[in-house]
Design a protein around this motif. Structure first.
Motif, PDB file in Angstrom:
ATOM      1  N   GLU A   2      -1.428  10.248  -5.926  1.00 36.60           N
ATOM      2  CA  GLU A   2      -0.637  10.104  -4.707  1.00 36.60           C
ATOM      3  C   GLU A   2       0.568   9.183  -4.947  1.00 36.60           C
ATOM      4  N   GLY A  42      -5.518  -2.689  -2.546  1.00 37.56           N
ATOM      5  CA  GLY A  42      -6.102  -1.406  -2.929  1.00 37.56           C
ATOM      6  C   GLY A  42      -5.008  -0.381  -3.152  1.00 37.56           C
ATOM      7  N   GLY A  43      -5.319   0.657  -3.862  1.00 34.49           N
ATOM      8  CA  GLY A  43      -4.326   1.670  -4.187  1.00 34.49           C
ATOM      9  C   GLY A  43      -3.435   1.217  -5.330  1.00 34.49           C
ATOM     10  N   GLU A  67      -2.751   5.661  -2.396  1.00 30.00           N
ATOM     11  CA  GLU A  67      -4.163   5.281  -2.500  1.00 30.00           C
ATOM     12  C   GLU A  67      -4.754   5.636  -3.856  1.00 30.00           C
ATOM     13  N   THR A  68      -4.232   6.696  -4.483  1.00 29.89           N
ATOM     14  CA  THR A  68      -4.681   7.125  -5.811  1.00 29.89           C
ATOM     15  C   THR A  68      -3.479   7.152  -6.751  1.00 29.89           C
ATOM     16  N   GLN A 110       4.059   3.549  -2.914  1.00 27.33           N
ATOM     17  CA  GLN A 110       2.641   3.272  -3.134  1.00 27.33           C
ATOM     18  C   GLN A 110       1.810   4.504  -2.822  1.00 27.33           C
TER      19      GLN A 110
END
Length: 61
Positions: free
Chosen positions: A33, A13-14, A29-30, A27
């Motif tokens: 970001e 995810g992310g 999450e969005t 890295q």
């Protein structure tokens, strides 16, 4: 100075964000970001190690 950001979805995810000119990777999450984290990581890298620019961007598809 313009630098490249390569974003790919992470398996867990992310997103993973890479700057190929410096090799910095991070890295988030969005997308937003991940880009913000990459900007911070790349700025810290460039404060220690200067990167020569070629003057002509290379755009690939």
């Amino acid at each position: 100075m313009e630098l490249t950001a390569v974003l790919t979805p992470a398996e867990e995810g992310g997103y993973v964000a890479l700057n190929p000119e410096t090799g910095t990777t991070t890295q988030g999450e969005t997308i937003e970001e991940a880009i913000a984290n990459l900007q911070e990581a790349t700025t810290l890298y460039l404060s220690e190690f200067a990167v020569a620019t070629s003057g002509h961007p290379l755009i690939t598809s």
